[in-house]
Write a protein that holds these residues in place. Structure first.
Motif, PDB file in Angstrom:
ATOM      1  N   ALA A 112       3.719  10.012  -9.649  1.00  0.00           N
ATOM      2  CA  ALA A 112       3.217  10.173 -11.019  1.00  0.00           C
ATOM      3  C   ALA A 112       2.472  11.490 -11.168  1.00  0.00           C
ATOM      4  N   LEU A 113       1.691  11.877 -10.144  1.00  0.00           N
ATOM      5  CA  LEU A 113       1.006  13.167 -10.173  1.00  0.00           C
ATOM      6  C   LEU A 113       2.005  14.312 -10.255  1.00  0.00           C
ATOM      7  N   LEU A 114       3.075  14.200  -9.496  1.00  0.00           N
ATOM      8  CA  LEU A 114       4.100  15.240  -9.513  1.00  0.00           C
ATOM      9  C   LEU A 114       4.792  15.297 -10.869  1.00  0.00           C
ATOM     10  N   SER A 115       5.067  14.141 -11.446  1.00  0.00           N
ATOM     11  CA  SER A 115       5.734  14.090 -12.742  1.00  0.00           C
ATOM     12  C   SER A 115       4.883  14.767 -13.813  1.00  0.00           C
ATOM     13  N   GLU A 116       3.567  14.566 -13.740  1.00  0.00           N
ATOM     14  CA  GLU A 116       2.664  15.219 -14.692  1.00  0.00           C
ATOM     15  C   GLU A 116       2.760  16.734 -14.607  1.00  0.00           C
ATOM     16  N   THR A 144       4.879  12.823   3.539  1.00  0.00           N
ATOM     17  CA  THR A 144       4.201  11.592   3.944  1.00  0.00           C
ATOM     18  C   THR A 144       2.777  11.685   3.410  1.00  0.00           C
ATOM     19  N   VAL A 145       2.505  10.966   2.320  1.00  0.00           N
ATOM     20  CA  VAL A 145       1.263  11.181   1.566  1.00  0.00           C
ATOM     21  C   VAL A 145       0.374   9.946   1.495  1.00  0.00           C
ATOM     22  N   HIS A 146       0.784   8.836   2.102  1.00  0.00           N
ATOM     23  CA  HIS A 146       0.041   7.588   1.895  1.00  0.00           C
ATOM     24  C   HIS A 146      -1.372   7.633   2.463  1.00  0.00           C
ATOM     25  N   ALA A 147      -1.648   8.555   3.405  1.00  0.00           N
ATOM     26  CA  ALA A 147      -2.984   8.638   4.000  1.00  0.00           C
ATOM     27  C   ALA A 147      -3.926   9.548   3.204  1.00  0.00           C
ATOM     28  N   LEU A 148      -3.427  10.238   2.181  1.00  0.00           N
ATOM     29  CA  LEU A 148      -4.267  11.128   1.379  1.00  0.00           C
ATOM     30  C   LEU A 148      -5.115  10.322   0.404  1.00  0.00           C
ATOM     31  N   ASP A 149      -6.394  10.733   0.233  1.00  0.00           N
ATOM     32  CA  ASP A 149      -7.177  10.096  -0.821  1.00  0.00           C
ATOM     33  C   ASP A 149      -6.796  10.716  -2.168  1.00  0.00           C
ATOM     34  N   ASP A 150      -7.383  10.223  -3.235  1.00  0.00           N
ATOM     35  CA  ASP A 150      -6.968  10.667  -4.563  1.00  0.00           C
ATOM     36  C   ASP A 150      -7.173  12.160  -4.763  1.00  0.00           C
ATOM     37  N   ALA A 151      -8.290  12.691  -4.284  1.00  0.00           N
ATOM     38  CA  ALA A 151      -8.576  14.120  -4.454  1.00  0.00           C
ATOM     39  C   ALA A 151      -7.583  14.970  -3.660  1.00  0.00           C
ATOM     40  N   GLU A 152      -7.290  14.550  -2.436  1.00  0.00           N
ATOM     41  CA  GLU A 152      -6.333  15.292  -1.607  1.00  0.00           C
ATOM     42  C   GLU A 152      -4.940  15.250  -2.218  1.00  0.00           C
ATOM     43  N   HIS A 157       0.834  -1.216   0.000  1.00  0.00           N
ATOM     44  CA  HIS A 157       0.000   0.000   0.000  1.00  0.00           C
ATOM     45  C   HIS A 157       0.864   1.261   0.000  1.00  0.00           C
ATOM     46  N   TYR A 158       1.865   1.311   0.884  1.00  0.00           N
ATOM     47  CA  TYR A 158       2.733   2.489   0.929  1.00  0.00           C
ATOM     48  C   TYR A 158       3.442   2.691  -0.410  1.00  0.00           C
ATOM     49  N   ALA A 159       3.926   1.595  -0.972  1.00  0.00           N
ATOM     50  CA  ALA A 159       4.645   1.690  -2.251  1.00  0.00           C
ATOM     51  C   ALA A 159       3.724   2.188  -3.359  1.00  0.00           C
ATOM     52  N   ALA A 198       1.932   6.482  -6.973  1.00  0.00           N
ATOM     53  CA  ALA A 198       0.843   7.235  -7.583  1.00  0.00           C
ATOM     54  C   ALA A 198       1.047   8.738  -7.393  1.00  0.00           C
ATOM     55  N   PHE A 199       1.508   9.126  -6.207  1.00  0.00           N
ATOM     56  CA  PHE A 199       1.739  10.549  -5.966  1.00  0.00           C
ATOM     57  C   PHE A 199       2.922  11.047  -6.789  1.00  0.00           C
TER      58      PHE A 199
END
Length: 442
Positions: free
Chosen positions: A360-364, A420-428, A350-352, A357-358
């Motif tokens: 990838a958002l930053l790369s975009e 530390t972003v693993h607790a954020l949902d997709d929108a956050e 899950h953490y990985a 995923a985050f």
């Protein structure tokens, strides 16, 4: 300068008397936070005492947190502001994405395991490590130890306690220790409060660099603390080639104590690669359980060579650092439970996945995030991290600037954030990525 009195008014003939004198000067405000104290040699000569007496006095106060050794820069009165530590920021209304904590929802429930702990009481004089946990720990460590025939086991109150006691049995005040840069906050704190001289070894995407380690050893490092995988804060892990290169550097220094802190262990998605060769004489492998069983489970198993084990045992007496056998039995019950082991593996995945995923958002958005191992994301920035973190605060986020993890002050300011972003949902997560991009552009 007369014996028994030295500017700024330090007196005494024994280590205790000198320490009490300095403490009184600090309490009265005669010595201010950040003020430099005389060197050990100057203090000893001025008071007419043995150098070791002066060293002992400074060491007492360093352990109490009143003094801080800065290596060749000398010893100073500790600032009242505490050294940076991991964890949630107190009293903040901002969304904290710098805490470095595991997800509490992914820490195993202790209820059923607690019910199985009933048994006879443990008395003084019994083995420090519970027999069942010792057997489990040996099986856990042996595959990753270069000299399994020499493996000795002990138990400590977590990884911090293990590293502190391992360094204390090998180093004296002002001795040099090679640390990763950027470095784990707890390791920085341990080295500075104990009065050791930290030598920064740069870390890149493959971990500790061979040139950096070689330079640290040439500068007199008597111990090395290395994180083979999930390096905190960068998430870097040693590649097979990098581990081999580091072993080659250490080949000419077999008596330097090498401590491998495998804090992430069962959560890691990466293989374990050691920098300790079979011919190395002083070594330790530390594996704690707090990242996957919870920070309150303050327990670590430590595998070492025989000489290090004997020295470490002297610092593990029942009256000072006894590790509760109830805690040991609880850890063993959890670690040998198939359902718990599956949940730990799922948490690591899950953490990985969330970190990738985050990233990838930053790369975009044109941002360069390191996709490493661990619970954090290390984001490299085109501008100073403190500027970006201040702008994030105005948008409701509390991030941790890379400056807090830097050992080499000459390299400031840092151009990285630990998130530390693993607790954020997709929108956050998307909103944070947008706010980061805006904060960098501003």
């Amino acid at each position: 300068m007369e014996h028994g009195d030295i500017s700024p008014g330090i007196t005494g003939r024994t280590a205790a008397e000198i320490a009490d004198s300095i403490r009184a000067l600090v309490e009265r405000g005669s010595l201010a936070a950040g003020e430099a104290l005389p060197s050990v040699r100057t203090l000893a000569e001025g008071l007419g005492v043995n150098r070791n007496t002066a060293v002992a006095a400074y060491r007492q106060l360093a352990h109490a947190g009143l003094l801080v050794s800065q290596g060749r820069a000398g010893t100073r009165v500790a600032d009242s502001a505490p050294l940076a530590q991991d964890g949630y920021a107190p009293d903040s209304v901002l969304r904290d994405v710098g805490a470095g904590n595991p997800d509490p929802a992914r820490i195993p429930d202790l209820s059923s395991a607690l019910a199985s702990l009933a048994g006879r009481p443990v008395l003084y004089g019994e083995p420090v490590i519970d027999a069942g946990l010792a057997a489990f720990a040996r099986d856990w460590l042996v595959p990753d130890v270069a000299s399994p025939g020499d493996l000795r086991l002990t138990i400590t109150n977590g990884a911090f306690d293990a590293v502190e006691r391992l360094l204390a049995q090998a180093l004296a005040r002002d001795d040099a220790v090679a640390l990763e840069d950027p470095c784990f906050l707890g390791t920085i704190r341990t080295a500075r409060l104990a009065g050791y001289r930290p030598i920064a070894v740069p870390v890149d995407s493959e971990g500790m660099t061979p040139d950096g380690l070689r330079a640290a050893l040439a500068d007199g490092a008597r111990a090395v603390v290395c994180t083979p995988r999930a390096q905190n804060p960068t998430g870097a892990g040693l590649t097979a080639q990098r581990a081999s290169d580091l072993r080659a550097v250490l080949a000419d220094h077999p008596y330097v104590l090498v401590i491998e802190d495998d804090h992430y262990s069962l959560l890691s998605t990466q293989p374990y690669r050691s920098i300790i060769s079979p011919s190395h004489r002083r070594w330790a492998l530390v594996r704690s359980v707090s990242k996957f069983l919870g920070p309150d489970m303050s327990l670590a198993v430590v595998g070492t060579d025989g000489e290090t084990a004997d020295r470490l045992a002297m610092r593990l007496s029942p009256g000072t650092t006894w590790v509760s056998h109830l805690l040991q039995r609880l850890a063993l019950a959890l670690l040998t439970d198939g359902g718990v082991r599956r949940s730990i593996a799922e948490a690591g995945a899950h953490y990985a996945a969330r970190n990738a995923a985050f990233a990838a958002l930053l790369s975009e958005r044109g941002l360069d995030a390191a996709i490493g191992d661990g619970v954090n994301v290390w984001l490299r920035l085109p501008r100073p991290a403190r500027d970006v973190s201040e702008r994030l605060m105005r948008r409701g986020w509390l991030a941790r600037a890379g400056d807090e993890f830097i050992l080499d002050d000459a390299r400031r300011p840092s151009h990285a954030l630990r998130l530390t972003v693993h607790a954020l949902d997709d929108a956050e997560a998307a909103r944070l990525a947008d706010d980061l991009a805006a904060a960098i552009r501003t």
